[in-house]
Design a protein around this motif. Sequence first.
Motif, mmCIF file in Angstrom:
data_model
loop_
_atom_site.group_PDB
_atom_site.id
_atom_site.type_symbol
_atom_site.label_atom_id
_atom_site.label_comp_id
_atom_site.label_asym_id
_atom_site.label_seq_id
_atom_site.Cartn_x
_atom_site.Cartn_y
_atom_site.Cartn_z
ATOM 1 N N SER A 93 0.734 -1.113 -0.084
ATOM 2 C CA SER A 93 -0.043 0.110 -0.251
ATOM 3 C C SER A 93 0.790 1.045 -0.360
ATOM 4 C CB SER A 93 -1.081 -0.008 1.270
ATOM 5 O OG SER A 93 -1.887 1.001 1.190
ATOM 6 N N TYR A 94 0.283 2.404 0.160
ATOM 7 C CA TYR A 94 0.829 3.538 0.078
ATOM 8 C C TYR A 94 1.654 3.724 1.254
ATOM 9 C CZ TYR A 94 -3.686 4.334 2.292
ATOM 10 O OH TYR A 94 -4.763 4.224 3.165
ATOM 11 N N LYS A 99 0.648 8.576 3.747
ATOM 12 C CA LYS A 99 -1.044 8.700 4.388
ATOM 13 C C LYS A 99 -0.975 9.991 5.191
ATOM 14 C CE LYS A 99 -5.181 7.234 5.361
ATOM 15 N NZ LYS A 99 -5.466 7.816 6.568
ATOM 16 N N SER A 100 0.036 10.076 6.084
ATOM 17 C CA SER A 100 0.122 11.244 7.061
ATOM 18 C C SER A 100 -0.065 12.232 6.580
ATOM 19 C CB SER A 100 1.309 10.967 7.947
ATOM 20 O OG SER A 100 1.592 9.833 8.712
ATOM 21 N N PHE A 101 0.498 12.820 5.359
ATOM 22 C CA PHE A 101 0.196 13.879 4.884
ATOM 23 C C PHE A 101 -1.285 14.205 4.367
ATOM 24 C CE2 PHE A 101 0.000 16.646 0.989
ATOM 25 C CZ PHE A 101 0.338 17.811 1.380
ATOM 26 N N ALA A 133 -5.804 0.563 -3.227
ATOM 27 C CA ALA A 133 -5.421 1.352 -2.102
ATOM 28 C C ALA A 133 -5.423 2.826 -2.110
ATOM 29 C CB ALA A 133 -3.852 0.780 -1.557
ATOM 30 N N ILE A 134 -4.955 3.226 -3.118
ATOM 31 C CA ILE A 134 -4.530 4.607 -3.331
ATOM 32 C C ILE A 134 -5.960 5.575 -3.854
ATOM 33 C CG2 ILE A 134 -3.085 6.437 -4.348
ATOM 34 C CD1 ILE A 134 -0.940 4.464 -4.359
ATOM 35 N N ARG A 135 -6.282 4.840 -4.935
ATOM 36 C CA ARG A 135 -7.589 5.535 -5.756
ATOM 37 C C ARG A 135 -8.749 5.587 -4.547
ATOM 38 N NH1 ARG A 135 -8.171 6.753 -10.715
ATOM 39 N NH2 ARG A 135 -6.610 5.494 -11.127
ATOM 40 N N PRO A 136 -9.011 4.528 -3.687
ATOM 41 C CA PRO A 136 -10.133 4.869 -2.864
ATOM 42 C C PRO A 136 -9.847 6.024 -1.762
ATOM 43 C CG PRO A 136 -9.772 2.692 -3.151
ATOM 44 C CD PRO A 136 -8.724 3.425 -3.720
#
Length: 212
Positions: A93-94, A99-101, A133-136
């Motif tokens: 995943s990312y 994700k924190s940003f 993972a990223i698109r959603p």
Amino acid sequence: MNTSPRRIAVISAGLSSPSSTRMLADRMAAATVAELTARGIPASVDAFELRDVAHDITNNMLTGFAPPALESVINAVVSADAVIVVTPIFSTSYSGLFKSFIDVLDKDALIGKPVLIGANAGTARHSLAIDYAIRPLFAYMHANAVSTGVFAASEDWSGRGDEVATLADRVAKGARELADAIAGSIRAPAADPYDPDTYAQEGKSFRDLLGG
């Protein structure tokens, strides 16, 4: 058409310097600018490495306040006409930094904003991470993520010529879609109802206006 320059914010979540993540982000940005230029739309790019503000992101998550350097990045993303995001793939995943940003952005920060997603990993087995993972994540933010996601594996950089060409094709396709989304968001200014030219174009006169 409004031909004022479009601003593209580029977010790279690579951890090393130099990084293949930043290399991919730069290629995607350059291809998008080229596509916009071909459409007669000037564009500028503001590129940011999240590793440069990693501590600030953590502090923001702990305190709720963005230090000046991070605030500058956030403001650039929020005010941009479009965003290009690229993350390395960790554990399918990312990255946590990426994700924190996203987590420190306001929930409405990306509504309707055109986004081109990119990701890189050591193997092509992780290529589906963009879609599952990223698109959603960007769908949740109500961003306008374009259909094509650009994935690069290690062999795309150092493999055979056909592999490198395939990456170039993916970059070009994603860039075209982002340029289309940016161009589609540009609207001609509304006609001034008190401008004589408006009525001349519509076959009307001020006498028509005054006569109701």
